[in-house]
Design an enzyme around this catalytic site. Structure first.
Site, PDB file in Angstrom:
ATOM      1  N   ARG A   1     107.876 -28.904  44.924  1.00 30.04           N
ATOM      2  CA  ARG A   1     108.639 -27.664  44.822  1.00 30.04           C
ATOM      3  C   ARG A   1     110.059 -27.942  45.291  1.00 30.04           C
ATOM      4  O   ARG A   1     110.284 -28.736  46.215  1.00 30.04           O
ATOM      5  CB  ARG A   1     108.024 -26.547  45.670  1.00 30.04           C
ATOM      6  CG  ARG A   1     106.726 -25.966  45.119  1.00 30.04           C
ATOM      7  CD  ARG A   1     106.972 -25.173  43.838  1.00 30.04           C
ATOM      8  NE  ARG A   1     105.784 -24.481  43.356  1.00 30.04           N
ATOM      9  CZ  ARG A   1     104.937 -24.983  42.480  1.00 30.04           C
ATOM     10  NH1 ARG A   1     105.138 -26.207  41.992  1.00 30.04           N
ATOM     11  NH2 ARG A   1     103.885 -24.285  42.069  1.00 30.04           N
TER      12      ARG A   1
ATOM     13  N   GLU B   1     116.398 -22.803  41.505  1.00 32.62           N
ATOM     14  CA  GLU B   1     115.720 -23.041  40.242  1.00 32.62           C
ATOM     15  C   GLU B   1     115.558 -21.722  39.495  1.00 32.62           C
ATOM     16  O   GLU B   1     115.077 -20.752  40.100  1.00 32.62           O
ATOM     17  CB  GLU B   1     114.347 -23.667  40.494  1.00 32.62           C
ATOM     18  CG  GLU B   1     113.638 -24.141  39.243  1.00 32.62           C
ATOM     19  CD  GLU B   1     112.301 -24.822  39.527  1.00 32.62           C
ATOM     20  OE1 GLU B   1     111.288 -24.351  38.976  1.00 32.62           O
ATOM     21  OE2 GLU B   1     112.274 -25.799  40.297  1.00 32.62           O
TER      22      GLU B   1
ATOM     23  N   HIS C   1     111.242 -28.466  35.408  1.00 31.05           N
ATOM     24  CA  HIS C   1     109.947 -27.989  35.921  1.00 31.05           C
ATOM     25  C   HIS C   1     108.904 -27.993  34.802  1.00 31.05           C
ATOM     26  O   HIS C   1     108.330 -26.963  34.458  1.00 31.05           O
ATOM     27  CB  HIS C   1     110.090 -26.596  36.530  1.00 31.05           C
ATOM     28  CG  HIS C   1     108.979 -26.282  37.500  1.00 31.05           C
ATOM     29  ND1 HIS C   1     109.125 -25.395  38.537  1.00 31.05           N
ATOM     30  CD2 HIS C   1     107.687 -26.746  37.601  1.00 31.05           C
ATOM     31  CE1 HIS C   1     107.993 -25.311  39.227  1.00 31.05           C
ATOM     32  NE2 HIS C   1     107.109 -26.121  38.671  1.00 31.05           N
TER      33      HIS C   1
END
Length: 321
Positions: A230, A258, A277
């Site tokens: 993450r 993000e 991602h």
């Protein structure tokens, strides 16, 4: 499971083979309107890749919910809503769904970064032939930080590459068939020997900002940091300082913030490879997700133990988050 209980699914029920009879299946993938009264929902499958705001939105009204099921390995996007749930609700993740795809991407990022694939693509766009020597993965030491199912899957894919050593690090020490797993407290002594550090740890209070200036300073000159965990596990400003100096390189499937804004300096930082991602969403996702849901819901209807229970609300595990 009562006769009036609903199951909310982010996929149409008719597309999932093996679902048990009995529940009323409601399709909801994060749309503004709910498919039914949230108070009737007994089993809530969180929409995939819709963000925390969508994931948490129905929870305050789900007064009868007994299970909250994510289709991701991480649960950080639903953690803000855990306190809104009644006691006794089981939170389950998608262990077994994402290991293959995420580990594939981790290996891809390692090899692409070491062998200079982004430079080759830029050269191809210009019609330029750029040779030269590049680092190999062979004979290197790789440290995997976060040795759960994804970390283990990364090791599966690294094994054929003739590494000098694989170092496993997790929250606490243990022994596996492959060798020892070091506790996270050993990191200061382990980092200086690692050529590649792969992050596969979940995002928790303990791991948020774990990869800070001190962590990065202990990595050896020329080392590669790979993040498929993450974004907030890494201190972005500290990373920018290290890659900006050319001392470290990085391959990031996740970032903080993000999505990464177009003007963010990470896009143009030297030695940084960024993927948006995409560790989990591949062709492998849907078949595995459907099998998980069919199995879990069959267990739920039969009152059998569920898989992948991360915590139960109102317990010590819940309060420890």
């Amino acid at each position: 499971m009562t006769a009036t209980a609903d199951v909310w699914l982010p996929l149409p029920a008719e597309e999932i083979e093996g679902l048990p009879e009995g529940p009323r299946y409601r399709f909801w993938d994060g749309e503004p309107d709910f498919p039914a009264d949230p108070a009737d929902c007994a089993y809530y499958v969180v929409p995939y890749l819709r963000g925390s705001e969508v994931a948490v939105r129905p929870l305050p009204e789900m007064t009868s919910v007994r299970v909250v099921q994510t289709l991701s390995a991480g649960i950080d996007h639903v953690e803000p809503g855990i306190g809104l749930l009644p006691p006794g609700v089981r939170l389950c993740n998608a262990r077994g769904v994402h290991e293959a795809s995420t580990a594939e991407l981790a290996l891809t990022l390692v090899l692409a970064s070491l062998r200079g694939v982004p430079d080759f693509v830029r050269a191809q766009d210009k019609g330029e032939w750029r040779g030269g020597f590049r680092p190999a993965l062979a004979d290197r030491t790789v440290l995997i930080l976060g040795y759960g199912s994804i970390g283990s899957a990364v090791e599966d894919r690294l094994e054929p590459f003739e590494l000098a050593r694989i170092v496993r690090v997790a929250r606490s020490a243990r022994t596996t068939a492959r060798g020892p797993v070091h506790p996270i407290t050993d990191l200061p002594a382990l980092l200086p020997d690692a050529d590649v550090v792969v992050l596969t740890t979940p995002l928790t209070d303990a791991t948020r900002g774990l990869v800070d200036g001190g962590f990065l300073a202990r990595m050896k000159d020329g080392a590669l940091l790979v993040n498929v965990a993450r974004g907030p596990v890494v201190d972005t400003d500290a990373l920018l300082a290290e890659v900006g100096s050319g001392r470290l390189t990085a391959a990031l499937d996740v970032t903080d913030p993000e999505p990464l804004p177009p003007e963010h300096p990470l896009w143009r930082a030297p030695g940084v490879l960024i993927s948006p991602h995409v560790g989990g969403p591949t062709s492998a996702f849907l078949p595995r997700a459907k099998r998980l849901l069919a199995d879990q819901l069959t267990r739920f209807v039969r009152r059998e133990p569920l898989r992948n229970v991360i915590l139960t609300t109102g317990t010590a595990d819940d309060r420890a988050l």
